[in-house]
Design a protein around this motif. Structure first.
Motif, PDB file in Angstrom:
ATOM      1  N   LEU A 123       0.758  44.067 129.490  1.00 40.68           N
ATOM      2  CA  LEU A 123      -0.683  44.055 129.755  1.00 40.68           C
ATOM      3  C   LEU A 123      -1.300  45.311 129.159  1.00 40.68           C
ATOM      4  O   LEU A 123      -1.414  46.350 129.820  1.00 40.68           O
ATOM      5  N   ARG A 157      -0.597  42.379 118.061  1.00 42.38           N
ATOM      6  CA  ARG A 157      -0.651  41.350 119.098  1.00 42.38           C
ATOM      7  C   ARG A 157      -0.309  41.876 120.480  1.00 42.38           C
ATOM      8  O   ARG A 157      -0.556  41.205 121.482  1.00 42.38           O
ATOM      9  N   ARG A 158       0.266  43.061 120.539  1.00 46.88           N
ATOM     10  CA  ARG A 158       0.557  43.645 121.852  1.00 46.88           C
ATOM     11  C   ARG A 158      -0.718  44.046 122.590  1.00 46.88           C
ATOM     12  O   ARG A 158      -0.702  44.200 123.814  1.00 46.88           O
ATOM     13  N   LYS A 160      -4.043  43.061 124.085  1.00 44.52           N
ATOM     14  CA  LYS A 160      -4.600  41.793 124.570  1.00 44.52           C
ATOM     15  C   LYS A 160      -6.119  41.798 124.677  1.00 44.52           C
ATOM     16  O   LYS A 160      -6.734  40.730 124.770  1.00 44.52           O
ATOM     17  N   THR A 195      -9.394  39.128 118.836  1.00 40.24           N
ATOM     18  CA  THR A 195      -8.968  39.547 120.171  1.00 40.24           C
ATOM     19  C   THR A 195     -10.194  39.755 121.063  1.00 40.24           C
ATOM     20  O   THR A 195     -11.200  40.309 120.614  1.00 40.24           O
ATOM     21  N   LEU A 274      -7.577  41.014 131.478  1.00 43.17           N
ATOM     22  CA  LEU A 274      -6.157  41.343 131.577  1.00 43.17           C
ATOM     23  C   LEU A 274      -5.505  40.779 132.832  1.00 43.17           C
ATOM     24  O   LEU A 274      -4.341  40.380 132.806  1.00 43.17           O
TER      25      LEU A 274
END
Length: 304
Positions: A123, A157-158, A160, A195, A274
């Motif tokens: 997260l 991509r880590r 969020k 994103t 998140l």
């Protein structure tokens, strides 16, 4: 909204960074209690450091987030010479700094006593102010466009979700002569910034870098696809009321109420995207919309 908790903070954590010229230093702040804690990776504005932006970072940490703040090469405290060959690519090094921390999250979080095992490394949100917003936007998918109109994908991509605070808009013809002179590399494109993000902009932020006025700072919202929200702050200049520190000389529009609004809106936005907790975000938006003399307005879709 839950009451704030005590915060633990460790600074000057060092990560080896071959080719950077010196180690990457960072500060990490975290709530003293709680588990499955989400992460905010924060990129400071030009010239600041890991010790800046306490009104935001302290608040986020006190309300359940682990906040990690790298010191980028442009920090005044590092004293990088104007003719240093690293300067033209600082925009790239900044993104690499953020990724280096993501690559070493386990080691970084172990630096705070009692934090290991309490962090959810899946997260992660990124945030930044001004130049730090541009840095963050690239993690979200924005690109620095070259002469051919193409740009390298440096997204991660880590990450969020993102929060862009007074982050600049398109480059190229939208830059002023001064902007082209001091930031000739600045040519952001937002076509691939997919994103989810909250864009925060002041409607009195008249930057010398652009000819377009305050609307320029809404570009990351208006020109990007996907789920985005825009918080426009009435009367706010570039420091957005004083987010860069508790006692700072660069703030020209000091307004504690405005800072408090940014604290609430950014926190509830991150809880929404998140943690799948939409209640606080929509309540905060509704409360803002029904104020007799609102400090700003929200538009767009905040869903993750």
């Amino acid at each position: 909204m839950c009451a704030p908790t005590p915060v633990l903070s460790v600074r000057a954590i060092r990560l080896s960074a071959p080719g950077r010229g010196e180690d990457l230093q960072a500060r990490i702040s975290a709530p003293a209690t709680g588990d499955n804690l989400p992460i905010i990776l924060f990129s400071h504005g030009y010239g600041s450091s890991m010790d800046g932006y306490a009104p935001l970072t302290d608040y986020w940490a006190a309300h359940g987030f682990v906040v990690i703040q790298p010191t980028h090469l442009d920090a005044k405290r590092l004293g990088l010479a104007q003719d240093d060959p690293r300067r033209p690519l600082i925009w790239r090094t900044r993104v690499e700094d953020m990724k280096r921390i993501l690559d070493n999250l386990a080691a970084v979080t172990r630096s705070v006593p009692g934090l290991e095992g309490r962090v959810d490394h899946g997260l992660v949100a990124a945030s930044g102010h001004s130049f730090g917003g541009q840095t963050t936007s690239m993690l979200l998918g924005a690109r620095m466009l070259g002469p051919d109109g193409e740009g390298e994908d440096m997204s991660d991509r880590r990450v969020k979700a993102g929060i862009l605070l007074a982050s600049g808009g398109r480059g190229g013809v939208d830059l002023s002569p001064l902007g082209r002179d001091i930031t000739p590399y600045l040519n952001s494109g937002f076509d691939h910034m997919t994103t989810p993000a909250l864009v925060v902009a002041g409607d009195a932020d008249h930057s010398p870098l652009t000819t377009r006025g305050p609307h320029w700072f809404a570009d990351p919202y208006r020109l990007s696809p996907g789920s985005k929200a825009l918080l426009t702050l009435f009367g706010a200049e570039h420091m957005l009321g004083g987010i860069s520190g508790y006692s700072v000389t660069e703030t020209t529009d000091e307004n504690p109420a405005r800072v408090a609004l940014i604290q609430r809106m950014t926190l509830t936005y991150l809880q929404n995207v998140l943690l799948d907790d939409a209640t606080a975000w929509f309540s905060a938006c509704q409360a803002l919309a029904t104020e007799v003399t609102p400090l700003g307005q929200v538009e767009g879709n905040a869903g993750g």
